[in-house]
Design an enzyme around this catalytic site. Structure first.
Site, short mmCIF file in Angstrom:
data_model
loop_
_atom_site.label_atom_id
_atom_site.label_comp_id
_atom_site.label_asym_id
_atom_site.label_seq_id
_atom_site.Cartn_x
_atom_site.Cartn_y
_atom_site.Cartn_z
N SER A 46 36.69 20.30 22.06
CA SER A 46 37.03 21.54 21.38
C SER A 46 37.75 22.47 22.35
CB SER A 46 35.77 22.23 20.86
OG SER A 46 35.06 22.77 21.97
N LYS A 47 38.09 23.63 21.84
CA LYS A 47 38.77 24.64 22.66
C LYS A 47 37.94 24.98 23.90
CE LYS A 47 41.87 27.01 19.59
NZ LYS A 47 41.47 27.38 18.24
N ARG A 48 36.62 24.90 23.73
CA ARG A 48 35.71 25.17 24.84
C ARG A 48 36.05 24.34 26.08
NH1 ARG A 48 30.87 23.15 25.12
NH2 ARG A 48 31.17 21.97 23.20
N HIS A 49 36.55 23.12 25.83
CA HIS A 49 36.92 22.25 26.95
C HIS A 49 38.33 22.52 27.43
CE1 HIS A 49 33.89 19.80 24.65
NE2 HIS A 49 33.37 19.80 25.85
N GLY A 50 38.94 23.56 26.90
CA GLY A 50 40.31 23.87 27.31
C GLY A 50 41.33 23.05 26.54
#
Ligand code: GLU
Length: 495
Positions: free
Chosen positions: A260-264
């Site tokens: 996800s975006k959390r992982h960049g």
């Protein structure tokens, strides 16, 4: 089925900018089509009006074009194939929903939103397994149905149409990657096929289109796995042959949770704007869940087309690694220059320079000058978006740097000034090509009693404003006499 009959599709919904997983699905389908000499179709599943996102359709098409994933069919728009848009095919879905109504596989449901909400709350209170619908309207008597119809007419609304899903038994289908998969029918709902606004749901539109577009293989993300038994039942109810299914493995972040975006992880257009090369992205995405032999990492477009098979798709989740992507980008950055010359790098870096250099630099940039700068900066550019930062000192009028940099190791202020003055005099006379510059400045270092490193270091800061920059003499040659002399003057003022 012969290979040239392979027809696959990429069917995104325009509900956001396509992310890595999304484009990986497109890529696998495209590669399979190209490998088999089959057809690749793009179909935009835009029937959920409430989830449409402005600009998403353009971002989807831009991403496909940027990666070179061309499609083979579609309504013609401006001399090119556009994608199929489900919103323009509503009649088809209505016709086949009607057919299901007529053959007893579907029914009209008159339940209001209030009733459904109440029903769900009651089910939750009874701790019954959550089902989205209790089949209240499935077996209404003719009389009750007539009453409901009359009611609706009064209120001027249309009922939804639901699928009469079997209550008992199981539905099994074969997945080319995972083998046979079985779902208990009791887990399946009487799903809505046509909403009261006349738009089909994903399930109905998807099945009708896959059938009429003669899709042979449905390759999609595994989050759709639970939809597949419903689709299988719909195909059967419509009397249609099943396509083959292949659900692609999940993509996880480095911490093994869903990417996800959390992982960049960003949308594909963001990767493009950050300056990744489409060649690198293509290779990188192809290896998210597919492998040639488990050890080959660099496989270009042709190689992928040649070797891509469904057999090579793994059952287990793929892990996304930014380091690997960056590493691959570096490889392709060198490769485009090895194969097509530095001009290729220049052409690709140019838009990044135009956009990223300080606004004080005059646009459009002088192409000839850019092509002389490019060979000097290219090795330091990992992403094309690094180019402005690396090349900036070649373009700006005034350098901005910390004056302390001029005090190179072992050289005092007075000595530095003396060296700059002397350099200025010599450079005025010197032909400005790298070889002459080197000769002249080596001699001068000797005369001044400087180590060459000291004089060159000092001049490097004076002409580029940096301690680490491309080779000094080539840099000076490209900057030219005027600029270099002006910069030395400016450095003298700073000291
Ligand atoms: N519209 C679905 C999506 O956005 C398509 C799923 C499928 O390929 O059937 O991913």
């Amino acid at each position: 089925m012969t290979k040239d009959q392979v027809r696959v599709r990429y069917a995104p919904s325009p509900t956001g900018y396509p992310h890595i997983g999304n484009i990986r699905t497109a890529l696998f389908n495209w590669l399979y089509a190209r490998h088999c000499g089959g057809k690749f179709i793009v179909r935009i599943e835009d029937t959920d009006q409430t989830r449409r996102v402005e600009g998403a359709l353009e971002a989807i098409l831009d991403s496909l074009r940027w990666m070179g994933l061309d499609w083979d069919e579609g309504p013609e728009v401006g001399g090119e194939y556009g994608p199929y848009l489900q919103s323009q095919r509503l009649d088809m879905y209505r016709t086949y929903t009607q057919q299901l109504l007529e053959n007893g596989s579907a029914y009209k449901c008159y339940c209001t939103t209030e009733r459904l909400t109440e029903m769900r709350a009651e089910m939750a209170a009874r701790k019954e397994s959550m089902r989205s619908y209790d089949r209240h309207c499935r077996d209404l008597s003719d009389k009750d149905r007539k009453i409901q119809e009359a009611n609706l007419e009064l209120q001027g609304i249309d009922p939804v149409i639901r699928f009469k899903s079997p209550i008992e038994g199981e539905t099994t289908f074969n997945d080319l990657i995972r083998g046979d998969i079985t779902f208990a029918n009791s887990e399946l709902d009487d799903l809505v096929l046509l909403k009261s606004d006349g738009y089909p749901t994903y399930h109905m539109a998807n099945v009708v289109d896959d059938h009429f577009m003669e899709i042979t293989h449905i390759m999609r993300a595994d989050e759709w796995l639970s939809s597949t038994p419903r689709h299988v039942l719909l195909y059967r109810a419509l009397g249609w042959d099943l396509p083959l299914f292949a659900h692609l493995p999940m993509i996880l972040g480095p911490d093994k949770s869903k990417l996800s975006k959390r992982h960049g992880a960003a949308s594909l257009t963001e990767y493009r704007d950050r300056g990744y090369l489409p060649e690198a992205m293509l290779n990188f995405l192809a290896l998210l869940g597919w492998a040639l032999d488990g050890k080959t990492d660099i496989i270009d477009r042709e190689g992928l087309i040649k070797h891509f098979t469904i057999d090579g798709i793994s059952k287990t989740a793929a892990v996304f690694s930014h380091e690997k992507l960056d590493w691959m980008n570096g490889i392709y950055m060198r490769r485009i220059v090895e194969e097509n010359g530095i001009g290729e790098f220049t052409a690709r870096a140019l838009p990044f320079l135009e956009a990223g250099l300080p606004l004080t630099v005059r646009r459009p940039l002088d192409r000839e000058y850019v092509s002389r700068v490019a060979p000097l900066v290219y090795e330091r550019v990992k992403l094309l978006s690094d180019a402005p930062k690396q090349a900036e000192f070649f373009f700006v009028d005034e350098l901005d740097y910390d004056s302390h940099l001029l005090l190179v190791k072992g050289v005092g202020k007075a000595q530095a000034m003396k060296a700059l003055e002397a350099s200025k005099q010599r450079l005025k006379e010197c032909t400005f090509d790298a070889a002459s510059l080197e000769e002249t400045l080596r001699l001068l270092a000797d005369e001044l009693g400087f180590k060459t490193g000291q004089l060159f270091g000092l001049l490097r800061v004076a002409v580029s404003g940096r301690t680490a920059a491309p080779p000094l003499f080539q840099t000076m040659e490209v900057l030219g006499k005027d600029r270099c002399l002006k910069r030395i003057d400016a450095a003298l003022k700073r000291l």
